[in-house]
Design a protein around this motif. Structure first.
Motif, PDB file in Angstrom:
ATOM      1  N   LEU A 109      -6.268  10.747  -3.056  1.00 29.73           N
ATOM      2  CA  LEU A 109      -5.827   9.110  -2.333  1.00 29.73           C
ATOM      3  C   LEU A 109      -5.094   9.128  -1.345  1.00 29.73           C
ATOM      4  O   LEU A 109      -5.057   8.018  -0.547  1.00 29.73           O
ATOM      5  CB  LEU A 109      -6.014   8.054  -3.828  1.00 29.73           C
ATOM      6  N   ALA A 110      -3.858   9.502  -1.737  1.00 24.50           N
ATOM      7  CA  ALA A 110      -2.397   9.660  -0.916  1.00 24.50           C
ATOM      8  C   ALA A 110      -3.027  10.180  -0.260  1.00 24.50           C
ATOM      9  O   ALA A 110      -2.394   9.419   1.346  1.00 24.50           O
ATOM     10  CB  ALA A 110      -1.541  10.189  -1.386  1.00 24.50           C
ATOM     11  N   GLN A 111      -3.586  11.239   0.389  1.00 24.60           N
ATOM     12  CA  GLN A 111      -3.602  12.045   1.530  1.00 24.60           C
ATOM     13  C   GLN A 111      -4.676  10.673   2.668  1.00 24.60           C
ATOM     14  O   GLN A 111      -4.525  10.963   3.256  1.00 24.60           O
ATOM     15  CB  GLN A 111      -4.417  12.983   1.573  1.00 24.60           C
ATOM     16  N   LEU A 112      -5.759  10.536   1.570  1.00 24.70           N
ATOM     17  CA  LEU A 112      -6.824   9.739   2.481  1.00 24.70           C
ATOM     18  C   LEU A 112      -5.488   8.490   3.295  1.00 24.70           C
ATOM     19  O   LEU A 112      -6.192   7.767   4.140  1.00 24.70           O
ATOM     20  CB  LEU A 112      -8.285   8.731   1.913  1.00 24.70           C
ATOM     21  N   PHE A 113      -4.818   7.875   2.782  1.00 28.43           N
ATOM     22  CA  PHE A 113      -4.654   6.410   2.438  1.00 28.43           C
ATOM     23  C   PHE A 113      -3.024   6.513   3.958  1.00 28.43           C
ATOM     24  O   PHE A 113      -3.107   5.661   4.648  1.00 28.43           O
ATOM     25  CB  PHE A 113      -4.163   5.479   1.639  1.00 28.43           C
ATOM     26  N   GLN A 114      -3.137   7.491   4.084  1.00 29.00           N
ATOM     27  CA  GLN A 114      -2.231   7.956   4.763  1.00 29.00           C
ATOM     28  C   GLN A 114      -3.065   8.681   6.427  1.00 29.00           C
ATOM     29  O   GLN A 114      -1.808   8.809   7.442  1.00 29.00           O
ATOM     30  CB  GLN A 114      -1.002   8.931   4.669  1.00 29.00           C
TER      31      GLN A 114
ATOM     32  N   ILE B 187      -5.560   6.277  11.181  1.00 26.49           N
ATOM     33  CA  ILE B 187      -6.903   5.040  11.050  1.00 26.49           C
ATOM     34  C   ILE B 187      -6.674   3.789  10.023  1.00 26.49           C
ATOM     35  O   ILE B 187      -6.866   2.590  10.083  1.00 26.49           O
ATOM     36  CB  ILE B 187      -7.510   5.068  11.548  1.00 26.49           C
ATOM     37  N   ILE B 188      -6.400   4.674   8.575  1.00 30.39           N
ATOM     38  CA  ILE B 188      -6.688   4.037   7.070  1.00 30.39           C
ATOM     39  C   ILE B 188      -5.613   3.320   7.075  1.00 30.39           C
ATOM     40  O   ILE B 188      -5.567   2.686   6.581  1.00 30.39           O
ATOM     41  CB  ILE B 188      -6.959   5.222   6.469  1.00 30.39           C
ATOM     42  N   ARG B 189      -4.115   4.165   7.456  1.00 28.69           N
ATOM     43  CA  ARG B 189      -3.508   2.814   6.821  1.00 28.69           C
ATOM     44  C   ARG B 189      -3.095   1.654   7.511  1.00 28.69           C
ATOM     45  O   ARG B 189      -2.905   1.044   6.798  1.00 28.69           O
ATOM     46  CB  ARG B 189      -2.120   4.389   6.928  1.00 28.69           C
ATOM     47  N   PRO B 190      -2.788   1.926   8.817  1.00 28.46           N
ATOM     48  CA  PRO B 190      -2.854  -0.029   8.476  1.00 28.46           C
ATOM     49  C   PRO B 190      -4.294  -0.308   8.337  1.00 28.46           C
ATOM     50  O   PRO B 190      -4.059  -1.894   8.097  1.00 28.46           O
ATOM     51  CB  PRO B 190      -3.216   0.639  10.321  1.00 28.46           C
ATOM     52  N   LEU B 191      -5.280  -0.377   8.278  1.00 28.63           N
ATOM     53  CA  LEU B 191      -6.157  -1.211   7.618  1.00 28.63           C
ATOM     54  C   LEU B 191      -6.168  -1.129   6.227  1.00 28.63           C
ATOM     55  O   LEU B 191      -5.994  -2.695   5.607  1.00 28.63           O
ATOM     56  CB  LEU B 191      -7.710  -0.410   8.143  1.00 28.63           C
TER      57      LEU B 191
ATOM     58  N   ILE C 156       0.871  -1.044  -0.088  1.00 25.39           N
ATOM     59  CA  ILE C 156       0.097   0.129  -0.141  1.00 25.39           C
ATOM     60  C   ILE C 156       0.912   1.287  -0.197  1.00 25.39           C
ATOM     61  O   ILE C 156       0.562   1.931  -0.183  1.00 25.39           O
ATOM     62  CB  ILE C 156      -1.284  -0.014   1.489  1.00 25.39           C
ATOM     63  N   ASP C 157       2.316   1.059   0.263  1.00 26.38           N
ATOM     64  CA  ASP C 157       2.883   2.418   0.373  1.00 26.38           C
ATOM     65  C   ASP C 157       3.769   2.694  -1.088  1.00 26.38           C
ATOM     66  O   ASP C 157       3.571   4.040  -0.974  1.00 26.38           O
ATOM     67  CB  ASP C 157       4.137   2.024   1.429  1.00 26.38           C
ATOM     68  N   ALA C 158       3.932   1.306  -1.262  1.00 27.94           N
ATOM     69  CA  ALA C 158       3.848   1.585  -3.007  1.00 27.94           C
ATOM     70  C   ALA C 158       3.059   2.910  -3.249  1.00 27.94           C
ATOM     71  O   ALA C 158       3.438   3.370  -4.677  1.00 27.94           O
ATOM     72  CB  ALA C 158       4.550   0.393  -3.676  1.00 27.94           C
ATOM     73  N   PHE C 159       1.594   2.253  -3.642  1.00 26.06           N
ATOM     74  CA  PHE C 159       0.397   2.795  -3.600  1.00 26.06           C
ATOM     75  C   PHE C 159       0.564   4.256  -3.503  1.00 26.06           C
ATOM     76  O   PHE C 159       0.344   5.393  -4.289  1.00 26.06           O
ATOM     77  CB  PHE C 159      -0.924   1.520  -3.758  1.00 26.06           C
ATOM     78  N   ILE C 160       0.375   4.608  -2.508  1.00 23.50           N
ATOM     79  CA  ILE C 160       0.633   6.389  -1.867  1.00 23.50           C
ATOM     80  C   ILE C 160       1.911   6.707  -2.822  1.00 23.50           C
ATOM     81  O   ILE C 160       1.568   8.177  -3.248  1.00 23.50           O
ATOM     82  CB  ILE C 160       0.547   5.535  -0.140  1.00 23.50           C
ATOM     83  N   ALA C 161       2.780   5.961  -2.146  1.00 27.47           N
ATOM     84  CA  ALA C 161       3.852   6.482  -3.406  1.00 27.47           C
ATOM     85  C   ALA C 161       3.502   7.210  -4.696  1.00 27.47           C
ATOM     86  O   ALA C 161       4.210   8.356  -5.246  1.00 27.47           O
ATOM     87  CB  ALA C 161       4.844   5.927  -3.095  1.00 27.47           C
ATOM     88  N   LEU C 162       2.803   6.240  -5.574  1.00 27.25           N
ATOM     89  CA  LEU C 162       2.731   6.687  -6.934  1.00 27.25           C
ATOM     90  C   LEU C 162       1.128   7.905  -7.078  1.00 27.25           C
ATOM     91  O   LEU C 162       0.932   9.092  -7.586  1.00 27.25           O
ATOM     92  CB  LEU C 162       2.043   5.557  -7.660  1.00 27.25           C
ATOM     93  N   TRP C 163       0.727   7.243  -5.501  1.00 23.57           N
ATOM     94  CA  TRP C 163      -0.725   8.860  -5.945  1.00 23.57           C
ATOM     95  C   TRP C 163      -0.438   9.664  -5.706  1.00 23.57           C
ATOM     96  O   TRP C 163      -0.800  11.071  -6.046  1.00 23.57           O
ATOM     97  CB  TRP C 163      -1.684   8.309  -4.634  1.00 23.57           C
ATOM     98  N   GLN C 164       0.865  10.132  -4.413  1.00 26.14           N
ATOM     99  CA  GLN C 164       1.557  11.077  -4.463  1.00 26.14           C
ATOM    100  C   GLN C 164       1.813  11.875  -5.108  1.00 26.14           C
ATOM    101  O   GLN C 164       2.573  13.280  -5.616  1.00 26.14           O
ATOM    102  CB  GLN C 164       2.339  11.599  -3.013  1.00 26.14           C
TER     103      GLN C 164
END
Length: 122
Positions: A88-93, A96-100, A72-80
């Motif tokens: 999406l990157a902000q939401l998933f960071q 509460i959301i990131r660990p889930l 998921i951290d790889a996806f966050i890096a791409l979304w950023q």
């Protein structure tokens, strides 16, 4: 060194997702990414110090500072880096959301990996 995305094209779900993300990024002018398919280039897995099977199972992104993001951290890096997906990157960071999201991604990735192995995609 450009950002490198390590993915597995032998997985039809993974391949479709990467194809879509790549098109989104290129359409927005993000062209400084090297897309590395570990199915056609298995030796590339060594570039992220993981086994080929680990890279087949989860998306890996190595940025221009050699920082490695997996799953998921790889996806966050791409979304950023993708206009229109930065939210999406902000939401998933979020705390509460990131660990889930990490648990959900890892579980789905594992099942998808096992499904692909059972179907002998590699």
């Amino acid at each position: 060194m450009p950002t490198k995305v390590y993915y597995n094209s032998a997985c039809p779900v993974c391949n479709a997702g990467i194809k879509d993300q790549r098109q989104r990024m290129e359409k927005c002018g993000v062209n400084d990414i090297e897309w590395v398919d570990v199915h056609s280039n298995p030796a590339a897995a060594a570039e992220v110090n993981n086994s080929l099977e680990q890279v087949r199972e989860r998306l890996h992104v190595k940025n221009d500072s050699s920082e490695l993001n997996v799953g998921i951290d790889a996806f966050i890096a791409l979304w950023q880096r993708t206009p229109g997906q930065r939210w999406l990157a902000q939401l998933f960071q979020l705390p509460i959301i990131r660990p889930l999201a990490r648990i959900a991604y890892n579980g789905f990735a594992r099942l998808l990996y096992l499904w692909n192995r059972a179907l002998k995609h590699w």
